[in-house]
Design a protein around this motif. Structure first.
Motif, PDB file in Angstrom:
ATOM      1  N   LEU A 176       0.837  -1.203   0.000  1.00  0.00           N
ATOM      2  CA  LEU A 176       0.000   0.000   0.000  1.00  0.00           C
ATOM      3  C   LEU A 176       0.874   1.256   0.000  1.00  0.00           C
ATOM      4  O   LEU A 176       0.617   2.227  -0.715  1.00  0.00           O
ATOM      5  CB  LEU A 176      -0.897   0.015   1.241  1.00  0.00           C
ATOM      6  N   PHE A 182       3.825   1.470  -1.106  1.00  0.00           N
ATOM      7  CA  PHE A 182       4.463   1.565  -2.424  1.00  0.00           C
ATOM      8  C   PHE A 182       3.503   2.145  -3.453  1.00  0.00           C
ATOM      9  O   PHE A 182       3.829   3.051  -4.218  1.00  0.00           O
ATOM     10  CB  PHE A 182       4.943   0.164  -2.832  1.00  0.00           C
ATOM     11  N   LEU A 183       2.273   1.612  -3.437  1.00  0.00           N
ATOM     12  CA  LEU A 183       1.269   2.072  -4.400  1.00  0.00           C
ATOM     13  C   LEU A 183       0.980   3.565  -4.221  1.00  0.00           C
ATOM     14  O   LEU A 183       0.969   4.334  -5.182  1.00  0.00           O
ATOM     15  CB  LEU A 183      -0.024   1.267  -4.231  1.00  0.00           C
ATOM     16  N   SER A 197       3.763   5.706  -5.286  1.00  0.00           N
ATOM     17  CA  SER A 197       3.977   5.716  -6.736  1.00  0.00           C
ATOM     18  C   SER A 197       3.196   6.849  -7.412  1.00  0.00           C
ATOM     19  O   SER A 197       3.497   7.238  -8.532  1.00  0.00           O
ATOM     20  CB  SER A 197       3.581   4.362  -7.351  1.00  0.00           C
TER      21      SER A 197
END
Lengths: 517, 208
Positions: B20, B22-23, B26
């Motif tokens: 999460l 990371f997402l 991003s």
């Protein structure tokens, strides 16, 4: 002594003798009566007169037949006839006299016909003993004996009397019914003929031991033993014995009850108990299986975690790629995590597979009414506690279905519990739960569980979706699993509204085609 | 916007937590992650626009209980719930208590990102509103008691003459108080002043 003197002396002596006889006659403790050949009394002592309550003059108007009770006259006359014909010297008769006042008196008469001598005509001479008391005692005894005889004759238990050598003296009709031997086959035979081989020696030892020492080797009241029928079949009996001295001999009377039926009933009860225990054990398994629904939910949760992580990581990578934001370290780390989560997901799947393999369906021929009965029994006080009235409408003689008892129990328990829970909030109408079984139009066995609860509204179709629930604490797996279990049986499970309130859950199961009953 | 917004992820599953993070990063968001509600509560309340991405099924304090706990502590932070499986009553409870969204795993990433953006925007708006109100209150507090009195009467629709009569002063004195107050409040017009006072009254009413 001169002749005259002799005659006088003789006369005086005769008078003495005559006087003595008369006194003896009058004061005798026993009744004495004399009657002429025609039977008319001409002499009777006071004992006799008092016995019949006639005065002398009254009596001398009567014949012995006049005072003999009607029913006894014929027998009396026969004997009289035999005496007249000289066939016998005297006779004895027990008969009844009819007193002046009409009452009866039992007497035993010893009668002789005194032959005529000189100027004296032949006459009847009777010694009469009042035996009324003896007769009454006899009658009372006979009544008692008759009573006992009746009891013994009509008893449903075998009643057998034995002597000191354990030989059968008496056996009632029930003995024949119970053992199959006729009374003739039994009397004079040893009791051991009614026992199987292995008991005979024991009986002999015990019986002789008792005779010698008075020590009983079995309880005499209600001991369970094994009997042997004429056809060689052994059967359970309950034996009670009593002992009595008769004419100086010891007589043993036994009551032998065939308890095959009682034993069978006990066996049935024991079997039923066992079934209940097994069912309870299965219930424990069912509740484990019910928690399998919860387990499945948590497994789903577990599978969703790595899947979510895989999605997140992949989507992040895609976004970074789309933005030309290419940092190999970041991408590699994300890809490594994706692989790790993929592995984790398959491990969870493998675990579910292993779990399911452990609980394979076991298909047997089942009577669905029996399964319903078991599930209702499993609910125990669950209905009462929730103020619910259960109404069963089970069709008789349903054909058997092929199914897994535990799975069907689980499904039914689930449907019933759902119905119960749907009604806990109902206060303005009766909480009714119907459980019905019947054959449906297509020939399948149909089970319906109806409630008068809150109903399903527009959600009737959604209730079978995994994780759908209307319950605060529900996981939403029960109906979904139930449906797959029923479908695994080749059946269907569906929901529909009940009128005017509540829901109906119906399921069908195909009839066992191989073995239609 | 002076400070960068921040997304707080609370999930007890390390894979979900890190993915999460990371997402969300991003797409350029700042992310802080926590393994439990308790560890999040140990952190001092954020000063920047922020939101929570919260798993319903948490070890320890559950997501829904956590939502209540935050309300009780008067920590007003928008919450996006995610769950492995959720039922209707659970989601209703969460939404009634003010959740932005209730997502079931696995969700579409765009749905999550949209929900997070809405949550952050809502928090930013709330913070701005609160900041405006604080400024206004400070300006109002800088008025003298007599100026505050005069302004209240002006806003209620009284004429200067009436106010003077009421206060027992000259009409000119009222005019002076009034113009000083307008100046201190930074009000461009009479209408502007009325709006400001109404704004101030709003929360005051709520508090009473």
């Amino acid at each position: 002594m001169s002749h005259a003197e002799f005659a006088a002396a003789h006369s005086e002596a005769s008078q003495h003798i005559e006087q003595r006889w008369r006194t003896a006659f009058e004061s005798s403790a026993i009744g004495i009566a004399m009657a002429d050949f025609a039977g008319r009394f001409f002499a009777a002592n006071s004992v006799f007169r008092n016995m019949l309550r006639y005065t002398e003059s009254e009596l001398y108007q009567l014949t012995f037949l006049d005072v003999t009770y009607e029913e006894d006259r014929k027998a009396n006359q026969e004997l009289v006839g035999q005496l007249v014909e000289g066939k016998r010297q005297h006779f004895e008769i027990e008969k009844r006299y009819c007193r002046k006042d009409g009452t009866l008196v039992w007497v035993r008469n010893n009668v002789s016909l005194v032959p005529g001598m000189g100027g004296v005509a032949p006459f009847w001479f009777a010694v009469v003993e009042d035996i009324t008391q003896r007769k009454e005692e006899e009658s009372a005894r006979r009544y008692t004996e008759e009573k006992y005889r009746l009891v013994v004759e009509t008893a449903s238990d075998a009643v057998i009397s034995l002597d000191e050598t354990s030989t059968i003296l008496l056996a009632n009709p029930a003995t024949t019914r119970v053992f199959g031997h006729t009374q003739e086959e039994l009397i004079g035979k040893p009791l051991t003929m009614l026992m199987p081989e292995f008991l005979r020696k024991l009986h002999e030892t015990g019986f002789n031991g008792y005779l010698a020492t008075g020590q009983r080797h079995i309880n005499w009241q209600g001991t369970e033993l094994i009997g042997l029928r004429k056809n060689g079949k052994e059967f359970p009996v309950e034996v009670s014995f009593g002992e009595l001295i008769q004419d100086g001999h010891r007589v043993f009377t036994g009551f032998i009850r065939d308890i095959s039926e009682r034993k069978q009933a006990e066996e049935i009860r024991r079997q039923a108990q066992k079934v209940i225990q097994t069912t309870q054990a299965e219930l424990a398994r069912v509740s484990r299986l019910t928690t399998m629904g919860e387990l499945a939910a948590s497994i789903a949760h577990e599978v969703n975690q790595p899947l979510t992580a895989v999605n997140n990581n992949s989507n992040a990578c895609l976004r970074l790629l789309a933005n030309q934001n290419l940092q190999p370290d970041v991408l590699r780390r994300a890809l490594e995590e994706i692989v790790a989560d993929g592995t984790r997901a398959s491990a969870i799947i493998a675990r579910i597979r292993a779990f399911i393999k452990k609980a394979p369906a076991e298909k047997n021929r089942l009577d669905v009414n029996e399964v319903i009965g078991e599930v209702v029994a499993m609910m125990g006080h669950g209905f009462e506690e929730n103020g619910i009235v259960l109404q069963s409408e089970l069709a008789e003689a349903l054909p058997p279905v092929l199914g897994d008892r535990v799975q069907l129990q689980q499904v039914l328990l689930n449907l019933i519990m759902n119905g119960v829970e749907a009604m806990t909030a109902i206060i303005d109408r009766p909480r009714l739960l119907w459980v019905q079984s019947r054959i449906d139009e297509s020939g399948d066995v149909l089970i319906a569980v109806r409630d008068s609860g809150t109903g399903l509204g527009l959600e009737a179709d959604r209730v079978f979706t995994p994780f759908f629930t209307t319950k605060a604490n529900g996981m939403g797996m029960g109906l979904s699993i139930s449906r797959s279990l029923i479908e695994g049986h080749g059946g269907r499970l569906w929901a529909s509204p009940n009128s005017p309130h509540g829901a109906v859950f119906s399921l069908t199961l195909p009839v066992d085609a191989e073995n239609p009953s | 916007m002076t400070r960068a917004s921040v997304v707080f992820v609370v999930d007890d599953d390390p894979s979900v937590r890190s993915s999460l993070k990371f997402l969300l990063s991003s797409v350029g968001l700042q992310v802080e992650s926590f393994e439990s509600a308790e560890t999040f509560l140990q952190r001092k309340p954020p000063d920047a626009p922020s939101c929570l991405v919260l798993d319903v099924r948490l070890r320890g304090l559950s997501g829904l209980d956590f939502q209540h706990e935050l309300a009780a502590r008067n920590i007003r932070i928008p919450i996006v719930f995610v769950t492995g499986h959720g039922d209707i009553p659970m989601s209703v409870r969460a939404m009634k208590a003010g959740a932005i969204e209730f997502l079931t795993k696995p969700y579409r990433d765009q749905d999550l990102l949209d929900a997070v953006r809405i949550a952050l925007e809502q928090d930013r708006a709330r913070r701005e509103q609160e900041r405006d109100l604080t400024d206004l209150q400070q300006r109002f507090d800088s008025l003298t008691p007599r100026e505050q009195e005069v302004i209240s009467m002006v806003v209620s629709g009284m004429l200067n003459k009436q106010i003077a009569g009421e206060l027992g002063t000259a009409e000119n004195t009222v005019k002076v108080h009034r113009s000083r107050a307008m100046e201190k409040m930074n009000a461009q017009s009479f209408a502007d002043l009325v709006r400001m006072i109404e704004k101030l009254k709003g929360p005051a009413k709520k508090a009473s």
